[in-house]
Scaffold this motif. Structure first.
Motif, PDB file in Angstrom:
ATOM      1  N   GLU A 210       0.837  -1.215   0.000  1.00 15.46           N
ATOM      2  CA  GLU A 210       0.000   0.000   0.000  1.00 15.46           C
ATOM      3  C   GLU A 210       0.867   1.259   0.000  1.00 15.46           C
ATOM      4  N   PRO A 211       1.689   1.432  -1.066  1.00 19.34           N
ATOM      5  CA  PRO A 211       2.619   2.577  -1.038  1.00 19.34           C
ATOM      6  C   PRO A 211       1.897   3.919  -0.987  1.00 19.34           C
ATOM      7  N   GLY A 212       0.749   4.019  -1.678  1.00 17.58           N
ATOM      8  CA  GLY A 212       0.030   5.292  -1.728  1.00 17.58           C
ATOM      9  C   GLY A 212      -0.367   5.788  -0.350  1.00 17.58           C
ATOM     10  N   ARG A 213      -0.786   4.843   0.526  1.00 18.32           N
ATOM     11  CA  ARG A 213      -1.247   5.222   1.857  1.00 18.32           C
ATOM     12  C   ARG A 213      -0.092   5.321   2.857  1.00 18.32           C
ATOM     13  N   LEU A 214       0.918   4.457   2.667  1.00 14.12           N
ATOM     14  CA  LEU A 214       1.899   4.304   3.744  1.00 14.12           C
ATOM     15  C   LEU A 214       3.229   5.026   3.545  1.00 14.12           C
ATOM     16  N   TRP A 215       3.469   5.639   2.353  1.00 18.75           N
ATOM     17  CA  TRP A 215       4.802   6.234   2.151  1.00 18.75           C
ATOM     18  C   TRP A 215       5.078   7.323   3.171  1.00 18.75           C
ATOM     19  N   ARG A 216       4.045   8.123   3.462  1.00 23.63           N
ATOM     20  CA  ARG A 216       4.266   9.217   4.394  1.00 23.63           C
ATOM     21  C   ARG A 216       4.559   8.671   5.795  1.00 23.63           C
ATOM     22  N   ARG A 217       3.761   7.647   6.192  1.00 25.41           N
ATOM     23  CA  ARG A 217       3.925   7.093   7.541  1.00 25.41           C
ATOM     24  C   ARG A 217       5.297   6.450   7.718  1.00 25.41           C
ATOM     25  N   TYR A 218       5.714   5.646   6.720  1.00 26.29           N
ATOM     26  CA  TYR A 218       6.949   4.884   6.894  1.00 26.29           C
ATOM     27  C   TYR A 218       8.194   5.672   6.517  1.00 26.29           C
ATOM     28  N   LEU A 219       8.213   6.237   5.302  1.00 28.40           N
ATOM     29  CA  LEU A 219       9.461   6.861   4.847  1.00 28.40           C
ATOM     30  C   LEU A 219       9.691   8.195   5.544  1.00 28.40           C
ATOM     31  N   VAL A 220       8.689   9.077   5.493  1.00 30.54           N
ATOM     32  CA  VAL A 220       8.839  10.368   6.176  1.00 30.54           C
ATOM     33  C   VAL A 220       8.764  10.145   7.688  1.00 30.54           C
ATOM     34  N   GLY A 221       7.789   9.331   8.110  1.00 35.23           N
ATOM     35  CA  GLY A 221       7.522   9.147   9.546  1.00 35.23           C
ATOM     36  C   GLY A 221       8.705   8.568  10.299  1.00 35.23           C
ATOM     37  N   ASN A 222       9.352   7.536   9.757  1.00 39.37           N
ATOM     38  CA  ASN A 222      10.470   6.918  10.477  1.00 39.37           C
ATOM     39  C   ASN A 222      11.644   7.888  10.618  1.00 39.37           C
ATOM     40  N   ALA A 223      11.908   8.645   9.540  1.00 35.28           N
ATOM     41  CA  ALA A 223      13.015   9.615   9.588  1.00 35.28           C
ATOM     42  C   ALA A 223      12.696  10.696  10.629  1.00 35.28           C
ATOM     43  N   LYS A 224      11.467  11.178  10.598  1.00 35.92           N
ATOM     44  CA  LYS A 224      11.050  12.215  11.529  1.00 35.92           C
ATOM     45  C   LYS A 224      11.155  11.725  12.977  1.00 35.92           C
ATOM     46  N   PHE A 225      10.748  10.483  13.182  1.00 36.65           N
ATOM     47  CA  PHE A 225      10.767   9.898  14.520  1.00 36.65           C
ATOM     48  C   PHE A 225      12.197   9.844  15.076  1.00 36.65           C
ATOM     49  N   LEU A 226      13.127   9.323  14.246  1.00 33.85           N
ATOM     50  CA  LEU A 226      14.508   9.202  14.724  1.00 33.85           C
ATOM     51  C   LEU A 226      15.117  10.584  14.957  1.00 33.85           C
ATOM     52  N   TRP A 227      14.751  11.544  14.106  1.00 36.00           N
ATOM     53  CA  TRP A 227      15.235  12.916  14.295  1.00 36.00           C
ATOM     54  C   TRP A 227      14.700  13.476  15.621  1.00 36.00           C
ATOM     55  N   ARG A 228      13.428  13.240  15.886  1.00 38.11           N
ATOM     56  CA  ARG A 228      12.830  13.728  17.148  1.00 38.11           C
ATOM     57  C   ARG A 228      13.546  13.127  18.363  1.00 38.11           C
ATOM     58  N   VAL A 229      13.792  11.812  18.281  1.00 40.32           N
ATOM     59  CA  VAL A 229      14.425  11.136  19.428  1.00 40.32           C
ATOM     60  C   VAL A 229      15.847  11.652  19.622  1.00 40.32           C
ATOM     61  N   ALA A 230      16.603  11.815  18.511  1.00 40.31           N
ATOM     62  CA  ALA A 230      17.983  12.289  18.609  1.00 40.31           C
ATOM     63  C   ALA A 230      18.002  13.707  19.169  1.00 40.31           C
ATOM     64  N   ARG A 231      17.072  14.545  18.707  1.00 34.40           N
ATOM     65  CA  ARG A 231      17.019  15.935  19.193  1.00 34.40           C
ATOM     66  C   ARG A 231      16.718  15.968  20.691  1.00 34.40           C
ATOM     67  N   ARG A 232      15.757  15.133  21.120  1.00 37.10           N
ATOM     68  CA  ARG A 232      15.391  15.082  22.537  1.00 37.10           C
ATOM     69  C   ARG A 232      16.600  14.619  23.378  1.00 37.10           C
ATOM     70  N   ALA A 233      17.328  13.589  22.864  1.00 40.74           N
ATOM     71  CA  ALA A 233      18.481  13.062  23.604  1.00 40.74           C
ATOM     72  C   ALA A 233      19.547  14.154  23.730  1.00 40.74           C
ATOM     73  N   ARG A 234      19.745  14.935  22.642  1.00 34.00           N
ATOM     74  CA  ARG A 234      20.741  16.023  22.667  1.00 34.00           C
ATOM     75  C   ARG A 234      20.354  17.083  23.695  1.00 34.00           C
ATOM     76  N   MET A 235      19.043  17.423  23.705  1.00 37.65           N
ATOM     77  CA  MET A 235      18.567  18.448  24.635  1.00 37.65           C
ATOM     78  C   MET A 235      18.778  17.993  26.084  1.00 37.65           C
ATOM     79  N   GLU A 236      18.542  16.692  26.320  1.00 40.75           N
ATOM     80  CA  GLU A 236      18.660  16.183  27.685  1.00 40.75           C
ATOM     81  C   GLU A 236      20.121  16.121  28.142  1.00 40.75           C
ATOM     82  N   ARG A 237      21.033  15.974  27.171  1.00 44.23           N
ATOM     83  CA  ARG A 237      22.471  15.914  27.530  1.00 44.23           C
ATOM     84  C   ARG A 237      23.000  17.283  27.919  1.00 44.23           C
ATOM     85  N   ARG A 238      22.353  18.354  27.390  1.00 45.15           N
ATOM     86  CA  ARG A 238      22.863  19.729  27.639  1.00 45.15           C
ATOM     87  C   ARG A 238      22.741  20.131  29.084  1.00 45.15           C
TER      88      ARG A 238
END
Ligand code: UDP
Length: 238
Positions: A210-238
């Motif tokens: 189901e690429p039409g429905r899921l590309w945003r969730r998986y391709l954009v979503g997974n990248a966004k998720f890891l970016w969010r987690v990395a940013r949060r981890a960086r903020m907590e280290r400061r």
């Protein structure tokens, strides 16, 4: 993770914990949370609060495991609902324990119930209804059924929201959102072959179906998720 507390449990520890909830008192919400769930929670504080208030949040998917590792934690067991829920139900099955299935297209919940009973004859299905009718009426139906366990297959975030809004009146011990589980059980959506699952790439298989429905969730979503987690981890280290 992103403000949502996960329980770091093994499969058997989780089954024991959930079994105790089902045999105990009170009404519990169980959440199987993946990267998509947490992205929705990051964008919607009310949804995040629902996840925070759940009795138990378990990791679903590779994204959450990678994110845990980025933070020096381990969420070793992957609670993919499609594998874990049938196993959980088989392990806690008891003819006295009523299970209600809510969600998916008309006919799917009943067919999923049949599949569950074929696999584990001790499971007592006390009701099944689709996810496209009157949602308030379903709450009354569940209450009247005397169900102990309720599986809600409406997808994120609808299923968690519906459970949180109705849990107090349902008179069930356990309610859990299960996404596309009923479609899989009823054979409406094929599972990935074993070797693809062993490579932890079931999400890629679903994406190809189901690429039409899921590309945003998986391709954009997974990248966004890891970016969010990395940013949060960086903020907590400061
Ligand atoms: N669904 C439903 N009612 C709705 C919206 C969705 O019953 O108003 C069902 C849909 O038919 C499907 C399930 O919710 O069976 C969720 O599927 P999805 O693939 O979004 O779940 P995921 O596993 O990706 O969370």
């Amino acid at each position: 993770m992103l403000g949502v507390p996960f329980a770091a449990l093994s499969r058997d520890e989780a089954i024991a914990r959930i079994g105790a909830m089902v045999r105990g008192t009170g009404a519990h919400q169980l959440v199987l949370a993946n990267a998509h769930t947490l992205n929705l929670a990051a964008a919607d504080p009310a949804y995040r609060d629902i996840l925070r208030a759940a009795s138990l949040v378990l990791r679903d998917g590779v994204g959450v495991a990678i994110a845990a590792r980025l933070r020096g934690r381990s969420l070793a067991y992957n609670f993919v609902g499609t594998d874990f829920m049938p196993l959980l139900l088989a392990r806690i099955a008891d003819p006295q324990l009523g299970v209600f299935l809510f969600g998916a297209a008309p006919g799917v919940a009943a067919a999923a119930g049949e599949a569950l009973r074929r696999a584990s004859p001790a499971i007592a299905i006390v009701g099944a209804t689709d996810g496209y009718g009157d949602f308030d009426a379903v709450a009354r139906q569940v209450q009247a059924s005397g169900a102990d366990v309720l599986l809600v297959a409406l997808g994120n975030p609808l299923q968690e929201r519906w459970i949180a809004a109705h849990l107090a009146e349902l008179n069930v011990r356990l309610a859990v959102g299960v996404g596309a589980l009923l479609d899989f059980l009823a054979g409406r959506v094929p599972r990935a072959p074993h070797w693809i699952r062993a490579l932890r790439c079931e999400w890629l298989y679903r994406f190809c179906l189901e690429p039409g429905r899921l590309w945003r969730r998986y391709l954009v979503g997974n990248a966004k998720f890891l970016w969010r987690v990395a940013r949060r981890a960086r903020m907590e280290r400061r």
